[in-house]
Enzyme design. Sequence first.
Site, mmCIF file in Angstrom:
data_model
loop_
_atom_site.group_PDB
_atom_site.id
_atom_site.type_symbol
_atom_site.label_atom_id
_atom_site.label_comp_id
_atom_site.label_asym_id
_atom_site.label_seq_id
_atom_site.Cartn_x
_atom_site.Cartn_y
_atom_site.Cartn_z
ATOM 1 N N HIS A 160 0.844 -1.214 0.000
ATOM 2 C CA HIS A 160 0.000 0.000 0.000
ATOM 3 C C HIS A 160 0.871 1.252 0.000
ATOM 4 C CE1 HIS A 160 -3.987 1.828 1.671
ATOM 5 N NE2 HIS A 160 -3.285 2.759 1.049
ATOM 6 N N HIS A 213 1.441 5.096 -1.960
ATOM 7 C CA HIS A 213 0.975 6.134 -2.896
ATOM 8 C C HIS A 213 2.202 6.793 -3.516
ATOM 9 C CE1 HIS A 213 -3.261 5.945 -1.595
ATOM 10 N NE2 HIS A 213 -2.766 5.693 -0.407
ATOM 11 N N LEU A 214 2.357 6.625 -4.826
ATOM 12 C CA LEU A 214 3.537 7.186 -5.497
ATOM 13 C C LEU A 214 3.238 8.504 -6.213
ATOM 14 C CD1 LEU A 214 5.231 3.936 -6.879
ATOM 15 C CD2 LEU A 214 5.969 5.342 -4.955
ATOM 16 N N ARG A 215 1.951 8.837 -6.347
ATOM 17 C CA ARG A 215 1.497 10.164 -6.823
ATOM 18 C C ARG A 215 1.763 10.464 -8.297
ATOM 19 N NH1 ARG A 215 -1.769 10.040 -2.819
ATOM 20 N NH2 ARG A 215 -1.090 10.970 -0.855
ATOM 21 N N ASP A 265 -8.734 2.834 -3.119
ATOM 22 C CA ASP A 265 -8.232 3.415 -1.867
ATOM 23 C C ASP A 265 -8.221 4.936 -1.879
ATOM 24 O OD1 ASP A 265 -7.010 3.252 0.799
ATOM 25 O OD2 ASP A 265 -5.386 4.280 -0.233
ATOM 26 N N HIS A 321 -10.861 0.053 1.011
ATOM 27 C CA HIS A 321 -10.708 1.139 1.988
ATOM 28 C C HIS A 321 -12.057 1.192 2.705
ATOM 29 C CE1 HIS A 321 -9.738 5.520 3.040
ATOM 30 N NE2 HIS A 321 -11.024 5.426 3.280
ATOM 31 N N ASP A 325 0.861 2.521 3.766
ATOM 32 C CA ASP A 325 -0.022 3.629 3.350
ATOM 33 C C ASP A 325 0.798 4.919 3.226
ATOM 34 O OD1 ASP A 325 -2.191 5.063 2.485
ATOM 35 O OD2 ASP A 325 -3.293 4.982 4.370
ATOM 36 N N HIS A 332 2.387 14.218 0.744
ATOM 37 C CA HIS A 332 1.584 15.389 0.369
ATOM 38 C C HIS A 332 2.476 16.623 0.303
ATOM 39 C CE1 HIS A 332 -2.378 13.620 0.317
ATOM 40 N NE2 HIS A 332 -2.202 13.084 1.505
HETATM 41 O O1 DOR Z 1 -4.602 9.046 4.806
HETATM 42 C C1 DOR Z 1 -4.828 8.628 3.683
HETATM 43 N N1 DOR Z 1 -4.197 9.134 2.615
HETATM 44 N N2 DOR Z 1 -5.735 7.675 3.517
HETATM 45 C C2 DOR Z 1 -6.142 7.280 2.296
HETATM 46 O O2 DOR Z 1 -6.981 6.422 2.215
HETATM 47 C C3 DOR Z 1 -5.610 7.931 1.097
HETATM 48 C C4 DOR Z 1 -4.299 8.512 1.342
HETATM 49 C C5 DOR Z 1 -3.846 9.468 0.270
HETATM 50 O O3 DOR Z 1 -3.973 9.169 -0.920
HETATM 51 O O4 DOR Z 1 -3.323 10.529 0.627
HETATM 52 ZN ZN ZN Z 2 -7.092 4.191 2.340
#
Ligand code: DOR
Ligand code: ZN
Length: 425
Positions: free
Chosen positions: A56, A58-60, A150, A177, A303, A307
Amino acid sequence: MTAYLITGVSVVGGEPTDLLIRDGVVAAVCDGLAADDATVVDATGLVALPGLVDLHTHLREPGREDAETVESGSRAAALGGYTAVCAMANTSPVADTAGVVEQVWRLGREAGLVDVQPIGAVTVGLAGERLAELGAMADSAAGVRIFSDDGHCVADPRLMRRALEYVKAFDGVIAQHAEEPRLTEGAQMHEGEVSTRLGLTGWPAVAEEAIIARDVLLAEHVGSRLHVCHVSTAGSVEVLRQAKARGVRVTAEVTPHHLLLTDAKAESYDPVFKVNPPLRTAADIAALREALAEGVIDIIATDHAPHAVEDKECEWAYARPGMLGLETALSIALDVFGPRWDLIAERMSRTPARIAGLTGHGVDPAPGVPANLTLVDPAARRVIEPAELASRSRNTPYARMTLPGRIVATFLRGEPTVLDGKAVK
Ligand code: DOR
Ligand code: ZN
């Protein structure tokens, strides 16, 4: 290809021995090895683990390359001891077509730091209205096997059922999710004593538990595989425990932050602690730790949610939820469980590799296996400095905390991606 002779290393906590890496595989594991052509890595006091696998991440990329790219996230992963990560689909555009998942997969190959396995969206645009092209993504070069919206819950039970039915044909997995959206409208943090005191709208535990309960019943009915993302409550653990006892094909993950941090962190109003699902209570943490040790929760997944500064350094209510995780996950696991190496290997490498179907990953170093492994210094302690992280983002909840353990080296198919604690490229 350079050969590497790793001396004095403890393989998953065993007695110190030597380990030879040649031509991309582990060539030998035994005492007193010699190899004139090999680069020697003195690993006295270090522990070798199968390369970590994150289900899990997130590579954006595509879309938010200011926050992370496949390359920067891959580098963060390698520095965290990972050799494979599964990239979540909530990019822009969403990874809901063969074209986008192939793009992410190709970028991962080009970066060459970890294996990047794209996750495909369940529904078009994550909108929860119609199924995405699951078959085309599965048949694509990326070979997608895990599908997830997700960031959003697949809230419509009929869609969820159809998705489970669809992936059954190729033994795919739907990663949910779990968040009943009607119960979390406007939610800012865990619903409890702290939210009442702070006057922030609460995200009740039952919003997660209700969806997990529904989905294990759907998975049982269909006979398909369900994976539950970031389990965060004691009640969810009980639902999973019962489902597993009945033989439902369900697996579950917990994040490092849900194993360590409580909702009391919100008292600072520092949005670095805003995450979805939210940080819960000490009682939840105790239940999650126990469930992970027992295997009711199968794996730790990060996860990792980078950001950009403007999305995090603002008022709590406007901040995006999410925390960095790749570069600190192993340290948190060590902090929580101590040197229980077999448990760590099981929950952070072997089982996630099996759930994702990643061959060559999640296999303990032994003669003939692909040399995907990481070397950990369990005695080291390090202070987390956000500016020193390889991620393009800075939103770690562990800033300036002293954490145990340091990744000294990571090998991907016999090539070092990290040496002396530094990324090789
Ligand atoms: O905290 C989170 N950030 N929960 C998620 O389900 C998505 C993720 C995100 O993409 O930033
Ligand atoms: Zn999530």
